[in-house]
Design a protein around this motif. Structure first.
Motif, PDB file in Angstrom:
ATOM      1  N   ALA A   1       0.685  -0.955   0.234  1.00 12.97           N
ATOM      2  CA  ALA A   1      -0.024   0.054  -0.141  1.00 12.97           C
ATOM      3  C   ALA A   1       0.502   1.784   0.033  1.00 12.97           C
ATOM      4  CB  ALA A   1      -1.504   0.430   1.170  1.00 12.97           C
ATOM      5  N   SER A   2       0.054   2.480  -0.421  1.00  9.95           N
ATOM      6  CA  SER A   2       1.099   3.551  -1.329  1.00  9.95           C
ATOM      7  C   SER A   2       0.563   4.835  -0.523  1.00  9.95           C
ATOM      8  CB  SER A   2       2.460   4.216  -1.761  1.00  9.95           C
ATOM      9  OG  SER A   2       1.387   3.765  -2.919  1.00  9.95           O
ATOM     10  N   MET A   3       0.618   6.114  -0.169  1.00  7.95           N
ATOM     11  CA  MET A   3      -0.418   6.945  -0.139  1.00  7.95           C
ATOM     12  C   MET A   3       0.471   8.448   0.235  1.00  7.95           C
ATOM     13  SD  MET A   3      -2.702   7.977   2.957  1.00  7.95           S
ATOM     14  CE  MET A   3      -4.356   9.454   2.563  1.00  7.95           C
ATOM     15  N   ASN A   4       0.643   8.699  -0.951  1.00 10.31           N
ATOM     16  CA  ASN A   4       1.857  10.038  -1.117  1.00 10.31           C
ATOM     17  C   ASN A   4       1.003  11.455  -1.601  1.00 10.31           C
ATOM     18  OD1 ASN A   4       3.773   8.278  -1.489  1.00 10.31           O
ATOM     19  ND2 ASN A   4       2.907   7.268  -3.316  1.00 10.31           N
ATOM     20  N   GLY A   5       1.112  12.242  -0.013  1.00 10.93           N
ATOM     21  CA  GLY A   5       0.948  13.773  -0.648  1.00 10.93           C
ATOM     22  C   GLY A   5       1.052  14.987  -0.751  1.00 10.93           C
ATOM     23  N   PRO A   6       0.880  15.841  -1.257  1.00  9.39           N
ATOM     24  CA  PRO A   6       0.979  17.275  -1.659  1.00  9.39           C
ATOM     25  C   PRO A   6       1.323  18.567  -0.633  1.00  9.39           C
ATOM     26  CG  PRO A   6      -1.096  17.687  -2.069  1.00  9.39           C
ATOM     27  CD  PRO A   6      -0.646  15.930  -2.002  1.00  9.39           C
ATOM     28  N   LEU A   7       1.786  17.585   0.740  1.00 11.96           N
ATOM     29  CA  LEU A   7       1.487  17.918   1.882  1.00 11.96           C
ATOM     30  C   LEU A   7       3.010  18.645   2.508  1.00 11.96           C
ATOM     31  CD1 LEU A   7      -0.292  15.213   3.463  1.00 11.96           C
ATOM     32  CD2 LEU A   7      -1.332  17.429   2.312  1.00 11.96           C
ATOM     33  N   MET A   8       4.311  19.105   2.205  1.00 10.02           N
ATOM     34  CA  MET A   8       5.172  19.160   2.284  1.00 10.02           C
ATOM     35  C   MET A   8       4.664  20.981   3.696  1.00 10.02           C
ATOM     36  SD  MET A   8       7.758  17.557   2.467  1.00 10.02           S
ATOM     37  CE  MET A   8       8.899  18.701   3.075  1.00 10.02           C
ATOM     38  N   TRP A   9       3.659  21.891   2.732  1.00 13.08           N
ATOM     39  CA  TRP A   9       3.586  22.762   3.260  1.00 13.08           C
ATOM     40  C   TRP A   9       2.672  22.539   4.237  1.00 13.08           C
ATOM     41  CZ3 TRP A   9      -1.544  22.752   4.871  1.00 13.08           C
ATOM     42  CH2 TRP A   9      -2.658  21.915   4.630  1.00 13.08           C
ATOM     43  N   LEU A  10       2.268  21.461   4.789  1.00  8.41           N
ATOM     44  CA  LEU A  10       1.996  21.257   6.497  1.00  8.41           C
ATOM     45  C   LEU A  10       2.572  20.668   7.623  1.00  8.41           C
ATOM     46  CD1 LEU A  10      -0.515  20.896   8.205  1.00  8.41           C
ATOM     47  CD2 LEU A  10      -0.971  18.945   7.408  1.00  8.41           C
ATOM     48  N   PHE A  11       3.298  19.610   6.604  1.00  3.70           N
ATOM     49  CA  PHE A  11       4.594  18.696   7.735  1.00  3.70           C
ATOM     50  C   PHE A  11       5.839  20.011   8.159  1.00  3.70           C
ATOM     51  CE2 PHE A  11       1.342  16.022   6.440  1.00  3.70           C
ATOM     52  CZ  PHE A  11       1.262  15.254   8.013  1.00  3.70           C
ATOM     53  N   ASP A  12       5.724  20.485   7.054  1.00  2.17           N
ATOM     54  CA  ASP A  12       7.709  21.293   7.556  1.00  2.17           C
ATOM     55  C   ASP A  12       7.148  23.197   7.691  1.00  2.17           C
ATOM     56  OD1 ASP A  12      10.313  21.750   7.524  1.00  2.17           O
ATOM     57  OD2 ASP A  12      10.518  22.053   5.389  1.00  2.17           O
ATOM     58  N   ASP A  13       6.246  22.908   8.075  1.00  2.00           N
ATOM     59  CA  ASP A  13       5.803  24.164   8.723  1.00  2.00           C
ATOM     60  C   ASP A  13       5.763  24.347  10.087  1.00  2.00           C
ATOM     61  OD1 ASP A  13       4.957  27.158   9.495  1.00  2.00           O
ATOM     62  OD2 ASP A  13       3.497  26.601   7.938  1.00  2.00           O
ATOM     63  N   PRO A  14       6.909  24.938  10.989  1.00  2.00           N
ATOM     64  CA  PRO A  14       6.641  24.812  12.738  1.00  2.00           C
ATOM     65  C   PRO A  14       5.577  25.160  12.617  1.00  2.00           C
ATOM     66  CG  PRO A  14       8.516  25.240  12.226  1.00  2.00           C
ATOM     67  CD  PRO A  14       7.753  25.699  10.714  1.00  2.00           C
ATOM     68  N   LYS A  15       4.775  26.234  12.735  1.00  2.00           N
ATOM     69  CA  LYS A  15       3.512  26.812  12.959  1.00  2.00           C
ATOM     70  C   LYS A  15       2.835  25.299  13.348  1.00  2.00           C
ATOM     71  CE  LYS A  15       4.456  31.458  11.164  1.00  2.00           C
ATOM     72  NZ  LYS A  15       3.418  32.010  10.552  1.00  2.00           N
ATOM     73  N   ASN A  16       2.275  24.441  12.246  1.00  2.00           N
ATOM     74  CA  ASN A  16       1.705  23.781  12.341  1.00  2.00           C
ATOM     75  C   ASN A  16       2.313  22.432  13.676  1.00  2.00           C
ATOM     76  OD1 ASN A  16       0.144  24.217  10.495  1.00  2.00           O
ATOM     77  ND2 ASN A  16       0.885  23.409   9.238  1.00  2.00           N
ATOM     78  N   HIS A  17       2.047  23.233  14.978  1.00  2.00           N
ATOM     79  CA  HIS A  17       2.675  22.525  15.988  1.00  2.00           C
ATOM     80  C   HIS A  17       2.070  21.733  16.130  1.00  2.00           C
ATOM     81  CE1 HIS A  17       4.497  22.268  19.956  1.00  2.00           C
ATOM     82  NE2 HIS A  17       3.333  21.837  20.710  1.00  2.00           N
ATOM     83  N   SER A  18       0.475  20.600  15.931  1.00  2.00           N
ATOM     84  CA  SER A  18      -0.259  19.470  16.945  1.00  2.00           C
ATOM     85  C   SER A  18       0.129  18.284  15.573  1.00  2.00           C
ATOM     86  CB  SER A  18      -1.493  20.093  17.122  1.00  2.00           C
ATOM     87  OG  SER A  18      -2.376  20.319  15.661  1.00  2.00           O
TER      88      SER A  18
ATOM     89  N   PHE B   1       2.927  -7.033   4.745  1.00  2.00           N
ATOM     90  CA  PHE B   1       2.866  -6.378   3.642  1.00  2.00           C
ATOM     91  C   PHE B   1       4.032  -5.335   3.837  1.00  2.00           C
ATOM     92  CE2 PHE B   1      -0.383  -5.557   7.051  1.00  2.00           C
ATOM     93  CZ  PHE B   1      -0.255  -4.180   7.782  1.00  2.00           C
ATOM     94  N   SER B   2       3.883  -4.418   2.522  1.00  2.00           N
ATOM     95  CA  SER B   2       4.886  -3.593   3.109  1.00  2.00           C
ATOM     96  C   SER B   2       3.838  -2.335   2.856  1.00  2.00           C
ATOM     97  CB  SER B   2       5.529  -2.996   1.534  1.00  2.00           C
ATOM     98  OG  SER B   2       4.628  -3.136   0.220  1.00  2.00           O
ATOM     99  N   LEU B   3       4.263  -0.656   3.450  1.00  2.00           N
ATOM    100  CA  LEU B   3       3.971  -0.051   3.399  1.00  2.00           C
ATOM    101  C   LEU B   3       4.570   1.465   2.932  1.00  2.00           C
ATOM    102  CD1 LEU B   3       0.941   1.316   4.340  1.00  2.00           C
ATOM    103  CD2 LEU B   3       1.582   1.753   6.606  1.00  2.00           C
ATOM    104  N   THR B   4       4.243   2.172   2.715  1.00  2.00           N
ATOM    105  CA  THR B   4       5.188   3.502   1.953  1.00  2.00           C
ATOM    106  C   THR B   4       4.081   4.446   1.575  1.00  2.00           C
ATOM    107  OG1 THR B   4       4.782   2.813  -0.828  1.00  2.00           O
ATOM    108  CG2 THR B   4       6.747   1.757   0.918  1.00  2.00           C
ATOM    109  N   GLY B   5       4.578   6.007   2.334  1.00  2.00           N
ATOM    110  CA  GLY B   5       3.938   6.927   1.694  1.00  2.00           C
ATOM    111  C   GLY B   5       5.491   8.089   2.218  1.00  2.00           C
ATOM    112  N   THR B   6       4.986   9.280   1.248  1.00  2.00           N
ATOM    113  CA  THR B   6       5.564  10.516   1.564  1.00  2.00           C
ATOM    114  C   THR B   6       4.479  12.043   1.030  1.00  2.00           C
ATOM    115  OG1 THR B   6       7.160  11.930   0.449  1.00  2.00           O
ATOM    116  CG2 THR B   6       6.082  10.209  -0.983  1.00  2.00           C
TER     117      THR B   6
END
Length: 270
Positions: free
Chosen positions: A1-18, A109-114
């Motif tokens: 299974a794989s799940m890839n999302g356009p989410l660097m704006w979310l996960f690399d911004d310290p403001k998104n603390h939670s 099973f294998s699981l990947t994501g980015t």
């Protein structure tokens, strides 16, 4: 299974603390904290999570979907997990991962994501998440994947094992308009089937991912009702197990990424 999302704006911004902090319950940057809260750093450090980021934020959706489909009772009960992760430069949150989950019944099973898929689902034009799940067994396989913003990009496909017959390995599309599931599923459930790729309801007016809803539903079931089965319908018992399996696997993913070895799931936690 794989799940890839356009989410660097979310996960690399310290403001998104939670989403990125190992102590998301701490309300950093708020000056109204009490003196007791400010002096409780030692307790906070002991309570620090092993990690936070894409696994908790997104892979939880995929795992919940998998166990919703295959069942969480006695199928693919996780035994150990090996995982490696890459982390964001500004937040330290995990943004790419690959894991192998070994189960007690021999399932693996294998699981990947980015989060590194370029773009954003909130940009103009929006960019959707790319998701793919494939399940293989003795009797055949099930495949489901596509672009989450484009229903026409994928559909549920089933291929059955029927050695020595023309049907062996041929594609079937269970949700297509020419299939009537009213007798097997009931009229209401059958009318809700859609032939396309539908994974999350992420529009501004949407209700959010169905997989996450199942995960949250499981978390709201009390432990007493869960263990004793009192007053619980069978779907709720299964939802509780879906939540358990999801948490067990992701917790071990973080532990494994730190230790560099496969991490076992305690049998008492099953």
């Amino acid at each position: 299974a794989s799940m890839n999302g356009p989410l660097m704006w979310l996960f690399d911004d310290p403001k998104n603390h939670s989403w990125v902090s190992k102590t998301p319950w701490k309300n950093k940057g708020v000056s109204s904290q009490s003196e007791e809260e400010e002096n409780n750093t030692e307790a906070d450090e002991k309570a620090e999570m092993d990690g936070n980021g894409y696994a908790w934020g997104q892979i939880a959706h995929t795992l919940a979907w998998i166990y919703q489909v295959i069942g969480a009772d006695d199928v693919a009960v996780p035994k150990e997990v090996y995982c490696t992760m890459t982390h964001a430069p500004n937040t330290g949150a995990d943004i790419a991962l690959a894991a192998v989950i070994t189960c007690r019944d021999g399932v693996v099973f294998s699981l990947t994501g980015t989060a590194l898929l370029p773009g954003s689902e909130y940009a103009d034009p929006p960019v959707g998440k790319h998701i793919r799940v494939e399940v293989f067994g003795d009797d055949g396989c099930l495949m489901y994947g596509g672009n989450d913003r484009i229903p026409e990009s994928g559909r549920l496909e089933v291929r059955k094992t029927a050695s020595g017959t023309p049907e062996d390995g041929q594609s079937e599309y269970p949700c297509s308009a020419d299939r009537d599931w009213s007798e097997e599923l009931g009229a209401d459930a059958a009318s809700g089937l859609k032939d396309g790729f539908y994974f999350e309801d992420g529009e501004p007016g949407g209700k959010g991912p169905g997989s996450m809803k199942a995960f949250l539903d499981s978390c709201t079931a009390s432990s007493l009702r869960y263990f004793e089965g009192k007053g619980m319908s069978r779907p709720m018992v299964n939802d509780s197990l879906i939540g358990l399996r999801t948490v067990q696997i992701i917790h071990c993913m973080y532990r494994s990424s730190i230790s560099g070895r496969a991490e076992k799931i305690d049998e008492e936690e099953i």
